[in-house]
Design a protein around this motif. Structure first.
Motif, short mmCIF file in Angstrom:
data_model
loop_
_atom_site.label_atom_id
_atom_site.label_comp_id
_atom_site.label_asym_id
_atom_site.label_seq_id
_atom_site.Cartn_x
_atom_site.Cartn_y
_atom_site.Cartn_z
N ASP A 255 0.82 -1.21 0.00
CA ASP A 255 0.00 0.00 0.00
C ASP A 255 0.85 1.26 0.00
O ASP A 255 0.40 2.32 -0.41
N ARG A 256 2.12 1.17 0.46
CA ARG A 256 2.98 2.34 0.53
C ARG A 256 4.14 2.30 -0.45
O ARG A 256 5.13 3.00 -0.27
N GLY A 257 4.05 1.47 -1.51
CA GLY A 257 5.10 1.46 -2.51
C GLY A 257 5.53 0.05 -2.87
O GLY A 257 4.75 -0.91 -2.79
N LYS A 258 6.80 -0.08 -3.26
CA LYS A 258 7.33 -1.40 -3.58
C LYS A 258 8.80 -1.46 -3.22
O LYS A 258 9.53 -0.47 -3.25
N LEU A 259 9.24 -2.67 -2.87
CA LEU A 259 10.64 -2.97 -2.56
C LEU A 259 11.14 -3.96 -3.59
O LEU A 259 10.46 -4.94 -3.90
N TRP A 269 10.72 2.08 -3.70
CA TRP A 269 9.90 3.11 -4.32
C TRP A 269 8.82 3.45 -3.30
O TRP A 269 7.81 2.74 -3.19
N ARG A 270 9.03 4.50 -2.54
CA ARG A 270 8.20 4.81 -1.38
C ARG A 270 7.16 5.88 -1.72
O ARG A 270 7.50 6.98 -2.16
N GLU A 290 2.55 10.61 -5.07
CA GLU A 290 3.96 10.99 -5.20
C GLU A 290 4.83 9.83 -4.71
O GLU A 290 4.52 9.18 -3.70
N CYS A 291 5.92 9.58 -5.44
CA CYS A 291 6.78 8.44 -5.12
C CYS A 291 8.23 8.87 -5.09
O CYS A 291 8.69 9.60 -5.97
N TRP A 292 8.96 8.41 -4.08
CA TRP A 292 10.40 8.67 -3.95
C TRP A 292 11.15 7.37 -4.19
O TRP A 292 10.82 6.33 -3.60
N LYS A 293 12.16 7.41 -5.03
CA LYS A 293 13.02 6.26 -5.23
C LYS A 293 14.18 6.35 -4.25
O LYS A 293 14.96 7.30 -4.29
#
Length: 387
Positions: A255-259, A269-270, A290-293
């Motif tokens: 739900d909060r991104g991917k590892l 990818w948060r 919005e996503c931070w790598k």
């Protein structure tokens, strides 16, 4: 216990590796005192390489009766792991068993029950759990950084093996000799890490296996499996010994991104907010959170097999927590068994699996295994040769 006296059963590739670092006193508090192998060439190697102070045995009965040991490392063919582990525990010995813990969960479950009653330290050689990369991945997932898991995907096809590899031993890649192919030989570490890092066990599995798809073998060398989890998440596991070049990429989406683990790196990818929350509140049509790598820093190095052995010795001496508790070996094996069974019956398999059905299907394949046929021929030739 100041010093733990160790015996090794099976001194092939892995057993001899354990013997060398133990004999070199590279594990604090551990002393190699005995080895056991039915192969006279391996025993001769032990005498020449390890020294005369090491007891050598060519059968397990003598080993268990006369070896001066407190603990046992079991590095034999897969089928013998549960029975030798049980015998060791019943002899009041601590046990460290090589992966996989067995071929089928039916007798591994019996082993786990014996281990729990024994009061001895029972570990498994899950050396990949010492890798700080997977430790950090597990920390982030179980710590809630990823939110609820939606999907897991592992493509692990960089196991390429040639036909000559399989031809190097008659037991290789046979149902009677090894009990399986890529799932049981190459993938036990990944099947363990898959559930260990995600904290999830599948509730049902649908797998498609290619038996001898790329090689002249009777077991699987290509697998594509789809799994479903209790929380509604899904997963895919793809593995093969026939891809060149292969891929090793493990991805967990939440739900909060991917590892993503690939090329020895961990990338996050948060999302700055929950995807479910964004989906509920966003009114702009096209758009996404919005996503931070983030490249996650990994500290430390994997201590591998010697690290697991050191941890096991510390658990015996000081009660330290095991990195690879032996009773957890059944988890990855059950996933492997479910994949095999699904392919055999061409249908979904629910977990926990029907152990009796799996066992009966495995026995059918063992009866027709080329390894058993070769053994029978060899025995006949040996008998004829003596007359």
């Amino acid at each position: 216990m100041d010093t733990v006296k160790i015996g090794i059963i099976g001194i092939g590739n892995m057993g001899s590796s354990h013997a060398i670092y133990l004999n070199n006193k590279e594990v604090d508090g551990a002393l190699l005192t005995a080895v056991c192998d039915h192969n006279p060439e391996r025993l001769q190697w032990a005498k020449e390489t390890l020294g005369k102070q090491i007891q050598t045995f060519d059968d397990t009965d003598s080993f268990f009766e006369f070896a001066d040991i407190d603990a046992v490392i079991i590095a034999t063919p897969h089928y013998d792991h549960p029975s030798l582990s049980i015998k060791s525990l019943e002899k009041n010995l601590h046990v460290l068993v090589e992966k996989p813990v067995g071929v089928y969960t039916k007798n591994v479950r019996e082993l786990n029950e014996v281990a729990k009653r024994s009061g001895k330290v029972f570990g498994i050689m899950f050396n990949q759990r010492t890798n700080p990369l997977y430790q950090k991945l597990r920390e982030l997932v179980l710590g809630g950084e990823l939110g609820e898991i939606k999907r897991t995907n592992w493509i692990i096809t960089d196991w390429y093996r040639s036909q000559s590899y399989y031809d190097s031993g008659g037991w290789r890649a046979t149902w009677a000799g090894e009990g399986g192919g890529v799932l049981l030989n190459q993938d036990p570490h990944q099947l363990d890490l898959w559930q260990w890092t995600s904290g999830l066990m599948p509730k049902r599995v649908r797998a498609f296996c290619g038996f001898g798809k790329f090689h002249d073998i009777e077991v699987e060398d290509d697998v594509t499996a789809y799994v479903e989890y209790e929380n509604g998440a899904t997963g895919v596991f793809v593995t093969s010994t026939g891809d060149a070049p292969g891929t090793n990429r493990y991805e967990i989406s939440g739900d909060r991104g991917k590892l993503v683990v690939e090329d020895g790196k961990l990338t996050f990818w948060r999302l700055t907010q929950s995807e479910r929350q964004f989906n509920k509140e966003y009114k702009g049509g096209f758009g996404e959170p919005e996503c931070w790598k983030i490249d996650i820093p990994i500290k430390g190095t994997a201590t591998q097999h010697k690290g697991i052995t050191t941890n096991w010795i510390q658990a015996i001496r000081y009660g330290s927590e095991l990195i690879g508790p032996g009773v957890e070996g059944i988890k990855g094996l059950e996933i492997s068994n479910a994949m095999h069974l699904s392919a055999w019956i061409d249908d979904w398999v629910e977990l926990p699996i029907n152990e009796e059905l799996f066992y009966s299907k495995l026995q059918e394949r063992i009866k027709s295994s080329t390894f058993k046929k070769k053994e029978a021929v060899n025995r006949t030739l040996n008998v004829q040769g003596t007359h």
